[in-house]
Design a protein around this motif. Sequence first.
Motif, PDB file in Angstrom:
ATOM      1  N   VAL A 167       0.842  -1.189   0.000  1.00  0.00           N
ATOM      2  CA  VAL A 167       0.000   0.000   0.000  1.00  0.00           C
ATOM      3  C   VAL A 167       0.872   1.231   0.000  1.00  0.00           C
ATOM      4  O   VAL A 167       1.783   1.361   0.817  1.00  0.00           O
ATOM      5  CB  VAL A 167      -0.912   0.026   1.245  1.00  0.00           C
ATOM      6  N   ILE A 184      -4.776   4.142   9.786  1.00  0.00           N
ATOM      7  CA  ILE A 184      -4.998   3.368   8.558  1.00  0.00           C
ATOM      8  C   ILE A 184      -6.078   4.037   7.710  1.00  0.00           C
ATOM      9  O   ILE A 184      -7.132   4.429   8.211  1.00  0.00           O
ATOM     10  CB  ILE A 184      -5.400   1.911   8.893  1.00  0.00           C
ATOM     11  N   SER A 185      -5.810   4.203   6.438  1.00  0.00           N
ATOM     12  CA  SER A 185      -6.772   4.841   5.548  1.00  0.00           C
ATOM     13  C   SER A 185      -7.873   3.857   5.176  1.00  0.00           C
ATOM     14  O   SER A 185      -7.737   2.636   5.359  1.00  0.00           O
ATOM     15  CB  SER A 185      -6.087   5.331   4.274  1.00  0.00           C
ATOM     16  N   GLN A 203      -8.743   3.050   2.214  1.00  0.00           N
ATOM     17  CA  GLN A 203      -8.253   2.201   1.129  1.00  0.00           C
ATOM     18  C   GLN A 203      -7.349   1.098   1.655  1.00  0.00           C
ATOM     19  O   GLN A 203      -7.435  -0.059   1.212  1.00  0.00           O
ATOM     20  CB  GLN A 203      -7.496   3.059   0.114  1.00  0.00           C
ATOM     21  N   GLU A 204      -6.487   1.419   2.603  1.00  0.00           N
ATOM     22  CA  GLU A 204      -5.606   0.407   3.187  1.00  0.00           C
ATOM     23  C   GLU A 204      -6.421  -0.649   3.931  1.00  0.00           C
ATOM     24  O   GLU A 204      -6.127  -1.847   3.849  1.00  0.00           O
ATOM     25  CB  GLU A 204      -4.623   1.069   4.146  1.00  0.00           C
ATOM     26  N   ARG A 205      -7.422  -0.194   4.654  1.00  0.00           N
ATOM     27  CA  ARG A 205      -8.280  -1.132   5.393  1.00  0.00           C
ATOM     28  C   ARG A 205      -9.002  -2.079   4.429  1.00  0.00           C
ATOM     29  O   ARG A 205      -9.133  -3.277   4.685  1.00  0.00           O
ATOM     30  CB  ARG A 205      -9.290  -0.342   6.223  1.00  0.00           C
ATOM     31  N   ARG A 232      -6.479  -4.618   2.872  1.00  0.00           N
ATOM     32  CA  ARG A 232      -6.056  -5.610   3.856  1.00  0.00           C
ATOM     33  C   ARG A 232      -7.121  -6.699   4.024  1.00  0.00           C
ATOM     34  O   ARG A 232      -6.804  -7.875   4.184  1.00  0.00           O
ATOM     35  CB  ARG A 232      -5.770  -4.938   5.202  1.00  0.00           C
TER      36      ARG A 232
END
Length: 369
Positions: free
Chosen positions: A7, A221-222, A224-226, A229
Amino acid sequence: MATSTIVGKQDVPSETHRETSITEVEESSSARSSSDSEPPPYEEALIKKQQALAFASSANINDAKRIIAIPATNADVGSAFLRAYPSALANSSISKAEFLEFVDQLNRNIVQSPPLRVLGAASDIVGFVPEPTAQIVSAAAGVSAMVGTYAMSKIRSEVVIRQANKEIFNPKGLEVQIVKLKTVAKLTNMPILNEKGDVDKKSPVLESLQSLAEANELKTISAQERRLRALDAWISPLEIEELPPVANPSNVLSKVDVYISEAERKSAEKSMLKKRIRVNKRHDKATQKALEKYESSMERYNEKEKSVDVNDRRASRDLERIEERRQRAQQKYEKEMEKAEKDYQKKDREERSLRRISFLVVVPKGKDN
């Protein structure tokens, strides 16, 4: 949840976008069904092809459990896709530069038309005028702008996808399409579908906000990252760091699109983070209140129990009543905690957003195509 997805910071501007597909336009001009209805024929065809070809047959993609799927940056109508490169495409001789050029072109064509953006904004301003005529004009302009932006976004993106399939993906035995989470789940056997084949509302996809809070990631955590993941076990790894920069468009309107969409993306991400923190605070407040009430009740019943004279002939009855009230307090506390947890999950906007976003998928091209 462990993740191998890379990411980075170079994601694509977020715009409004709805699910679209070349096959959909060629086979039917009717409106798309909602994400809760049965998938259209082209999505069912994709599912059958995925199950039959198992990916490795024509694409040399080794991990048959994963598919190439790139999520949109948000669930707004017409949202652009995350700027990423699926490393598995290297096995099919589709380079990073070639694929990103396609994604960038697709996203530029997905964004709303600047003139229609202005019309939509103007309709909002007119709507503040408290006169019936002005309100009617505002509503008409707003609807026209919305319909116009969607139609233009749909047509332009379909042209890009058709051309990309013809020139890039079909010669490699692949095809690119735009689908919803339900189709991604069917392609990967993701255990989130109910008996009807729809995404189960009671099956969370994202890691819970409570888990993020416990890991001190709630504010870091953004969205998008969440999202990535949570999908890491089901989709092919995506490269997001160290990507070639987006080519600066020479067209003035395209430059406006890029500028506006980037501003909207940042605003949407910031707003999502604020809402996440606000929901978490409300949850903490609700659970803390329930705990305090419970502890207060237990303390009160303990004091009453101590005050009972064991030599009194009514002691047994009094102790029994105290125990009954203690049990009722315990049950009430458990119900309040259960309700708080349900509300916590229900108000997770990122979870709801994931269920509505579109995905750009690359799948094997069937022999029938």
